[in-house]
Design an enzyme around this catalytic site. Structure first.
Site, short mmCIF file in Angstrom:
data_model
loop_
_atom_site.label_atom_id
_atom_site.label_comp_id
_atom_site.label_asym_id
_atom_site.label_seq_id
_atom_site.Cartn_x
_atom_site.Cartn_y
_atom_site.Cartn_z
N LYS A 57 165.12 0.95 21.12
CA LYS A 57 166.02 2.01 20.26
C LYS A 57 167.41 1.89 20.95
O LYS A 57 168.54 2.11 20.36
CB LYS A 57 165.36 3.21 20.00
CG LYS A 57 166.12 4.42 19.19
CD LYS A 57 165.14 5.52 19.25
CE LYS A 57 165.86 6.54 18.32
NZ LYS A 57 165.03 7.67 17.95
N GLU A 76 162.18 -1.46 31.19
CA GLU A 76 161.17 -2.39 31.26
C GLU A 76 161.57 -3.46 30.33
O GLU A 76 161.48 -4.73 30.51
CB GLU A 76 159.79 -1.79 30.80
CG GLU A 76 159.23 -1.03 31.93
CD GLU A 76 159.65 0.60 31.64
OE1 GLU A 76 158.87 1.29 31.99
OE2 GLU A 76 160.73 0.65 30.93
N GLY A 132 160.37 6.57 18.18
CA GLY A 132 159.84 5.59 18.59
C GLY A 132 158.37 5.10 18.21
O GLY A 132 157.81 4.24 17.63
N ARG A 133 157.48 6.22 18.53
CA ARG A 133 155.96 6.01 18.17
C ARG A 133 155.83 6.40 16.43
O ARG A 133 154.76 6.14 16.12
CB ARG A 133 155.29 7.19 18.80
CG ARG A 133 155.61 8.69 18.53
CD ARG A 133 155.19 9.73 19.89
NE ARG A 133 155.60 10.92 19.82
CZ ARG A 133 156.88 11.08 20.25
NH1 ARG A 133 157.80 10.27 20.87
NH2 ARG A 133 157.14 12.43 20.25
N GLU A 163 152.11 11.88 23.36
CA GLU A 163 153.37 11.96 23.63
C GLU A 163 154.00 12.90 22.67
O GLU A 163 155.10 13.50 22.99
CB GLU A 163 153.92 10.52 23.38
CG GLU A 163 155.61 10.60 24.16
CD GLU A 163 155.97 9.07 23.98
OE1 GLU A 163 155.81 8.62 25.22
OE2 GLU A 163 156.77 8.62 23.19
N HIS A 215 128.40 1.18 25.04
CA HIS A 215 127.53 0.65 26.41
C HIS A 215 128.39 1.30 27.35
O HIS A 215 128.50 0.49 28.58
CB HIS A 215 127.56 -0.88 26.29
CG HIS A 215 126.43 -1.30 25.27
ND1 HIS A 215 125.05 -1.42 25.49
CD2 HIS A 215 126.46 -1.65 23.89
CE1 HIS A 215 124.33 -1.81 24.60
NE2 HIS A 215 125.35 -1.79 23.52
N LYS A 223 161.47 7.94 34.80
CA LYS A 223 162.38 6.94 34.69
C LYS A 223 163.58 7.04 35.56
O LYS A 223 164.11 6.26 36.19
CB LYS A 223 163.08 6.88 33.38
CG LYS A 223 161.84 6.35 32.21
CD LYS A 223 162.55 6.19 30.67
CE LYS A 223 161.72 5.82 29.74
NZ LYS A 223 162.31 5.75 28.64
#
Length: 541
Positions: free
Chosen positions: A209, A215, A267-268, A353, A384, A510
């Site tokens: 964005k 990263e 963003g999400r 978030e 399991h 960050k």
């Protein structure tokens, strides 16, 4: 700020919910079907091709009504209208939140803080469709004139999880485009993604964005270096696409073309935008348009259905009831479809978030629980693993089962969905120690040994679950499912009176990471660094 009358009404609704929830705790879910003959009908909702069955939830009909009264007192309908009207529902950043505009059909008239945005959305969509078609047909080529055969999608968080979910859910078994994703700053992630690819036929799409995410930029630099080495002096710009709200930064980085989205796209909530350009290329535009259409259908349901028959509202209220009425601080999501294996990870970001907050919209501390811990695995794998805990552990963990009748081909996958139904039934009915003992004795076990083992084979039961059912995973049903969860998350934020659209909790780490990297470059920890962090930094350097 809300007026005093509304605040008082909301406080009274909270109190009423907790009173009913306390009363509900004295009964069992399984017994409510006889006591409430219309329970199944009242708690089953059809929406945009999905069926929701909330009848195995812990609430009584009275409890569900108390939750609906709370939603009305919190003005869910009014806040929903504000969201779709493009008002500044993200109050800490002064932004509209208009992901529904991204999937609205052509001719819509969405506005962000009064500014028309639908025309811009349509233009970006048209550019995406054209570019996707050009890459798939070979009309768009790399620097040496060869067609692209692979796409490497570089992003993190909302720039990665949504598109990755879409690709996993809808990809053909033998895709025409080899689409790979890179998110982790660990160089191994990029190395795995690039292994076996030819730089001449590889397109890199960098999604950020701000185009400042540490990263993503580190990974983009590694991809750029790989392309430069492989192309041996040829221009790399045709191989580099930027998707961003900061096109100037993307162009300065070396992207040959950019696709934009605006700051009113969180963003999400962004997979409906150019953030999913890689999916549009890999799947084809018709498939991606189907995804948008399915989400738009859920938008229509959310906007128009009465609260008592509104799928996102009821799904949200079931969680509010569990968290605040019954003190249940975790929820598991089990998609019984391999193609939906990334859904729990996507929901972790979407919900935790968005609603992992400790202050209300006016900055005061919350007086109730907010977002629970969300976790999950696809069925039957989860059976399991952690299902032992949700069946027999002391904590009650509400469960959500996403069930698909036909996951592959035309035949109904009854061995798969029968397991889902059985798990939901077992969570609800349980098994007493007496029942367990009788079964063992009937099977020929010595009575004394049956007495010893009975407590170990008993299940308390009365554990709530919800079923979300679809016939097949199609672009439309996937779009509807994701939009269902988006609106659920929003409704919860309204009821909890928190801002679901900022994420300041992501930022502090960050900032501190940059400071530690500066210390690493300087060769020693700074004077203000705590002893533990300083020692760990020296150990790792």
């Amino acid at each position: 700020m809300r007026d005093r009358a509304m605040t008082d009404a909301t406080a009274a609704a909270w109190d009423a919910l907790k009173v009913v929830a306390t009363r509900d705790a004295g009964g069992r879910i399984a017994d409510r079907f006889a006591a409430e003959p219309d329970r199944l009908a009242r708690m089953t909702v059809e929406a945009a091709g999905l069926t929701l069955d909330l009848s195995k939830q812990a609430w009584s009909l009275e409890g569900m009504q108390a939750a609906l009264d709370l939603a009305r007192a919190a003005d869910v309908a009014g806040r929903r209208a504000a969201l779709f009207a493009g008002e500044a529902v993200n109050g800490t950043e002064g932004r509209a939140v208009l992901h529904p505009a991204l999937r609205a059909p052509d001719g819509a008239d969405f506005r962000a803080l009064g500014e028309p945005v639908s025309g811009e959305v349509q233009a970006v969509r048209a550019a995406m469709a054209d570019y996707a078609a050009a890459v798939r047909s070979g009309a768009a080529t790399g620097a040496t004139g060869r067609a692209f055969r692979a796409v490497v999608h570089v992003g993190i968080g909302g720039s990665d999880l949504g598109p990755r979910l879409v690709w996993d859910a809808l990809r053909p078994l033998e895709p025409a485009i080899d689409l790979r994703f890179v998110a982790n700053i660990d160089p191994r992630d990029m190395a795995e993604a690039l292994t076996g690819l030819d730089p001449e036929t590889t397109l890199v799409i960098v999604v950020s964005k701000t185009f400042t995410t540490q990263e993503t930029l580190a990974n983009a630099q590694a991809a750029r270096a790989w392309l430069a080495a492989g192309l041996k002096g040829a221009a790399i710009a045709p191989h580099f696409i930027g998707v961003t709200a900061a096109p100037d930064r993307a162009e300065a980085f070396g992207c040959g073309r950019t696709f934009a989205f605006r700051d009113w796209v969180g963003g999400r909530y962004s997979l409906w935008s150019a953030v999913s350009l890689s999916c549009a290329i890999g799947l084809g535009w018709e498939v991606f348009q189907g995804l948008l259409d399915g989400a738009a259908a859920m938008d229509g349901h959310f906007l128009t259905a009465p609260l008592e028959g509104n799928a996102p509202v009821l799904l949200a209220l079931a969680q509010v009831y569990n968290v605040d009425g019954r003190g249940r601080r975790a929820r598991t999501v089990a998609p019984y479809a391999h193609a939906l294996r990334r859904l729990p990870a996507f929901l972790q970001q979407l919900e935790m978030e968005s609603n992992g907050k400790r202050v209300t919209r006016d900055g005061s501390g919350v007086t109730h629980g907010t977002c629970p811990v969300v976790f999950g695995e696809p069925g039957t794998n989860g059976q399991h693993a952690f299902f032992q805990q949700i069946h027999q552990g002391p904590e009650v963990v509400p469960a959500e089962f996403v069930i698909v009748a036909r996951t592959h081909g035309e035949d109904s996958e009854s061995p798969l969905w029968a397991n889902a139904l059985a798990q939901m039934q077992a969570l609800m009915v349980g098994k007493t120690a007496d029942q367990a003992r009788a079964e063992m004795v009937a099977g020929g076990m010595d009575a004394a040994e049956a007495d010893r083992l009975a407590p170990h084979r008993a299940f308390v039961g009365d554990r709530p679950s919800t079923a979300i059912v679809m016939d097949r995973i199609t672009p439309q049903s996937l779009g509807a499912l994701i939009a269902l969860y988006e609106h659920k998350t929003f409704v919860e934020g309204v009821v909890w009176d928190i801002n679901s659209f900022d994420q300041w909790g992501v930022e502090l780490g960050k900032v501190l990471a940059k400071a530690i990297l500066n210390d690493v470059a300087a060769g020693a920890p700074s004077a203000g660094l705590d002893p533990s962090t300083a020692a760990l930094m020296q150990r790792l350097s």
